[in-house]
Design a protein around this motif. Structure first.
Motif, PDB file in Angstrom:
ATOM      1  N   ARG A 116       0.819  -1.205   0.000  1.00  0.00           N
ATOM      2  CA  ARG A 116       0.000   0.000   0.000  1.00  0.00           C
ATOM      3  C   ARG A 116       0.859   1.263   0.000  1.00  0.00           C
ATOM      4  NH1 ARG A 116      -4.642  -1.907   4.351  1.00  0.00           N
ATOM      5  NH2 ARG A 116      -5.315  -3.714   3.159  1.00  0.00           N
ATOM      6  N   ARG A 117       0.429   2.239  -0.785  1.00  0.00           N
ATOM      7  CA  ARG A 117       1.100   3.530  -0.839  1.00  0.00           C
ATOM      8  C   ARG A 117       0.309   4.516   0.023  1.00  0.00           C
ATOM      9  NH1 ARG A 117       2.097   5.005  -7.032  1.00  0.00           N
ATOM     10  NH2 ARG A 117       3.379   6.613  -6.041  1.00  0.00           N
ATOM     11  N   VAL A 118       0.958   5.036   1.042  1.00  0.00           N
ATOM     12  CA  VAL A 118       0.282   5.913   2.003  1.00  0.00           C
ATOM     13  C   VAL A 118       1.008   7.256   2.049  1.00  0.00           C
ATOM     14  CG1 VAL A 118      -0.414   6.207   4.412  1.00  0.00           C
ATOM     15  CG2 VAL A 118      -0.418   3.925   3.380  1.00  0.00           C
ATOM     16  N   SER A 119       0.250   8.347   2.007  1.00  0.00           N
ATOM     17  CA  SER A 119       0.844   9.679   2.063  1.00  0.00           C
ATOM     18  C   SER A 119       0.355  10.492   3.262  1.00  0.00           C
ATOM     19  CB  SER A 119       0.532  10.457   0.776  1.00  0.00           C
ATOM     20  OG  SER A 119      -0.862  10.568   0.580  1.00  0.00           O
ATOM     21  N   ARG A 120      -0.522   9.915   4.066  1.00  0.00           N
ATOM     22  CA  ARG A 120      -1.073  10.638   5.224  1.00  0.00           C
ATOM     23  C   ARG A 120       0.043  11.022   6.189  1.00  0.00           C
ATOM     24  NH1 ARG A 120      -6.026  10.890   8.136  1.00  0.00           N
ATOM     25  NH2 ARG A 120      -7.046   9.570   6.587  1.00  0.00           N
ATOM     26  N   LEU A 158       6.125  10.183  11.539  1.00  0.00           N
ATOM     27  CA  LEU A 158       5.983   8.837  10.990  1.00  0.00           C
ATOM     28  C   LEU A 158       6.430   8.831   9.533  1.00  0.00           C
ATOM     29  CD1 LEU A 158       4.954   5.899  11.236  1.00  0.00           C
ATOM     30  CD2 LEU A 158       2.697   6.731  10.549  1.00  0.00           C
ATOM     31  N   THR A 159       7.320   7.890   9.200  1.00  0.00           N
ATOM     32  CA  THR A 159       7.793   7.697   7.833  1.00  0.00           C
ATOM     33  C   THR A 159       7.280   6.367   7.322  1.00  0.00           C
ATOM     34  OG1 THR A 159       9.817   8.952   8.286  1.00  0.00           O
ATOM     35  CG2 THR A 159       9.848   7.498   6.365  1.00  0.00           C
ATOM     36  N   TYR A 160       6.907   6.321   6.044  1.00  0.00           N
ATOM     37  CA  TYR A 160       6.374   5.086   5.466  1.00  0.00           C
ATOM     38  C   TYR A 160       7.396   4.429   4.536  1.00  0.00           C
ATOM     39  CZ  TYR A 160       1.955   7.220   6.926  1.00  0.00           C
ATOM     40  OH  TYR A 160       0.961   7.816   7.652  1.00  0.00           O
ATOM     41  N   VAL A 161       7.413   3.103   4.597  1.00  0.00           N
ATOM     42  CA  VAL A 161       8.195   2.299   3.662  1.00  0.00           C
ATOM     43  C   VAL A 161       7.248   1.273   3.064  1.00  0.00           C
ATOM     44  CG1 VAL A 161      10.108   0.676   3.404  1.00  0.00           C
ATOM     45  CG2 VAL A 161      10.322   2.596   4.984  1.00  0.00           C
ATOM     46  N   ASN A 162       7.268   1.110   1.743  1.00  0.00           N
ATOM     47  CA  ASN A 162       6.413   0.102   1.130  1.00  0.00           C
ATOM     48  C   ASN A 162       7.180  -0.688   0.075  1.00  0.00           C
ATOM     49  OD1 ASN A 162       6.229   1.542  -1.431  1.00  0.00           O
ATOM     50  ND2 ASN A 162       4.806   2.923  -0.419  1.00  0.00           N
ATOM     51  N   ASP A 163       6.549  -1.707  -0.475  1.00  0.00           N
ATOM     52  CA  ASP A 163       7.225  -2.586  -1.427  1.00  0.00           C
ATOM     53  C   ASP A 163       7.739  -1.820  -2.642  1.00  0.00           C
ATOM     54  OD1 ASP A 163       6.622  -4.653   0.266  1.00  0.00           O
ATOM     55  OD2 ASP A 163       4.871  -5.329  -0.853  1.00  0.00           O
ATOM     56  N   ARG A 164       6.956  -0.853  -3.111  1.00  0.00           N
ATOM     57  CA  ARG A 164       7.340  -0.108  -4.304  1.00  0.00           C
ATOM     58  C   ARG A 164       8.544   0.791  -4.049  1.00  0.00           C
ATOM     59  NH1 ARG A 164       3.457   3.074  -8.579  1.00  0.00           N
ATOM     60  NH2 ARG A 164       5.124   3.965  -9.828  1.00  0.00           N
ATOM     61  N   THR A 165       8.527   1.521  -2.924  1.00  0.00           N
ATOM     62  CA  THR A 165       9.654   2.398  -2.635  1.00  0.00           C
ATOM     63  C   THR A 165      10.926   1.584  -2.402  1.00  0.00           C
ATOM     64  OG1 THR A 165       9.024   2.435  -0.287  1.00  0.00           O
ATOM     65  CG2 THR A 165       8.250   4.236  -1.672  1.00  0.00           C
ATOM     66  N   ARG A 166      10.768   0.388  -1.811  1.00  0.00           N
ATOM     67  CA  ARG A 166      11.933  -0.474  -1.625  1.00  0.00           C
ATOM     68  C   ARG A 166      12.506  -0.901  -2.964  1.00  0.00           C
ATOM     69  NH1 ARG A 166       9.706  -2.445   3.296  1.00  0.00           N
ATOM     70  NH2 ARG A 166       8.144  -3.593   2.143  1.00  0.00           N
ATOM     71  N   ALA A 167      11.607  -1.313  -3.880  1.00  0.00           N
ATOM     72  CA  ALA A 167      12.045  -1.774  -5.197  1.00  0.00           C
ATOM     73  C   ALA A 167      12.662  -0.631  -5.994  1.00  0.00           C
ATOM     74  CB  ALA A 167      10.866  -2.369  -5.962  1.00  0.00           C
ATOM     75  N   ASP A 168      12.000   0.536  -5.973  1.00  0.00           N
ATOM     76  CA  ASP A 168      12.518   1.686  -6.717  1.00  0.00           C
ATOM     77  C   ASP A 168      13.865   2.112  -6.190  1.00  0.00           C
ATOM     78  OD1 ASP A 168      10.262   1.658  -8.214  1.00  0.00           O
ATOM     79  OD2 ASP A 168       9.269   3.348  -7.196  1.00  0.00           O
ATOM     80  N   ASN A 169      13.986   2.152  -4.858  1.00  0.00           N
ATOM     81  CA  ASN A 169      15.245   2.566  -4.258  1.00  0.00           C
ATOM     82  C   ASN A 169      16.350   1.563  -4.558  1.00  0.00           C
ATOM     83  OD1 ASN A 169      16.627   4.440  -2.170  1.00  0.00           O
ATOM     84  ND2 ASN A 169      17.068   2.409  -1.393  1.00  0.00           N
ATOM     85  N   GLY A 170      16.002   0.269  -4.500  1.00  0.00           N
ATOM     86  CA  GLY A 170      16.996  -0.758  -4.791  1.00  0.00           C
ATOM     87  C   GLY A 170      17.472  -0.695  -6.220  1.00  0.00           C
TER      88      GLY A 170
END
Length: 231
Positions: free
Chosen positions: A111-115, A124-136
């Motif tokens: 899930r992508r959360v911007s709240r 609070l900082t969010y980490v998700n599967d997409r940001t992990r993949a993009d960053n990697g």
């Protein structure tokens, strides 16, 4: 009975430490609820964490200081559950040292959360599967690191050894720990978390890399505990 009193009673009867505006919306018109919530904040009964999210609060009888009724991790976990910010059991990583002490990292899975959520200096900082993949992917292209999902502790130790980095407690760290304990929060740190702080201070990790490694480390530790319990 005035609307503010009805809202106050509704909040007092609710379990937990987090109150959503949506839970109180049926009690009055939007403008009336807004006025009542602002008054309860000014009277020290609520603290606004973000859009439509409030923490129950108490006012110290001697100092008059308004404090949340629970620690930041409890509030984040409860908010994540109410708003369904994460899938399954939330993985929440508290940052207990350095400039981000007291802040939290929440793994939201797919899930992508911007709240935006914060409590004083804590955020609070969010980490998700997409940001992990993009960053990697971007890090790999630039010859940088690829965030591991297994063997995370060993990876962090090797990284620290490669750059000759070790953790040294600073007066700021000791102050943050003291404040955290006085606030009633449990200080949860360890050698791996300390190494991450040291690598960040040395400029070897970005804020995102530090958060992602911390979440992956805690997730792996949680899975390991479950495996042992299942034996």
């Amino acid at each position: 009975m005035k609307l503010k009193q009805r809202i106050r009673l509704s909040i007092q009867r609710r379990a937990g430490s987090v109150v959503l505006r949506s839970e109180l919306a049926p009690l009055g018109s939007p403008s009336q609820v807004s006025v009542a919530l602002k008054e309860l904040q000014s009277e020290g009964e609520l603290i606004r964490m973000g859009l439509g999210v409030y923490a129950k609060a108490v006012r110290d009888a001697e100092s008059g200081e308004v404090r949340p009724s629970a620690d930041m991790e409890t509030l984040v976990r409860e908010t994540a559950q109410k708003l369904r910010l994460a899938e399954g059991e939330s993985v929440i990583a508290p940052l207990t040292q350095g400039e981000s002490a007291g802040s939290m990292v929440l793994d939201t899975g797919h899930r992508r959360v911007s709240r935006k959520l914060s409590l004083g200096d804590q955020s609070l900082t969010y980490v998700n599967d997409r940001t992990r993949a993009d960053n990697g992917s971007s890090s790999a292209k630039e010859g940088g690191m690829r965030i591991p999902t297994t063997g995370v502790a060993d990876y962090i130790r090797r990284l620290a050894k490669r750059y000759g980095v070790s953790y040294t407690e600073t007066p700021g760290d000791r102050w943050a720990e003291t404040v955290t304990r006085l606030a009633g929060d449990e200080v949860q740190s360890g050698p791996i978390q300390d190494l991450l702080v040291a690598l960040k201070r040395a400029g070897r990790l970005s804020s995102f890399d530090m958060a992602a490694l911390l979440v992956n480390y805690l997730r792996e530790q949680k899975q390991r505990v479950r495996s042992v319990q299942g034996l």
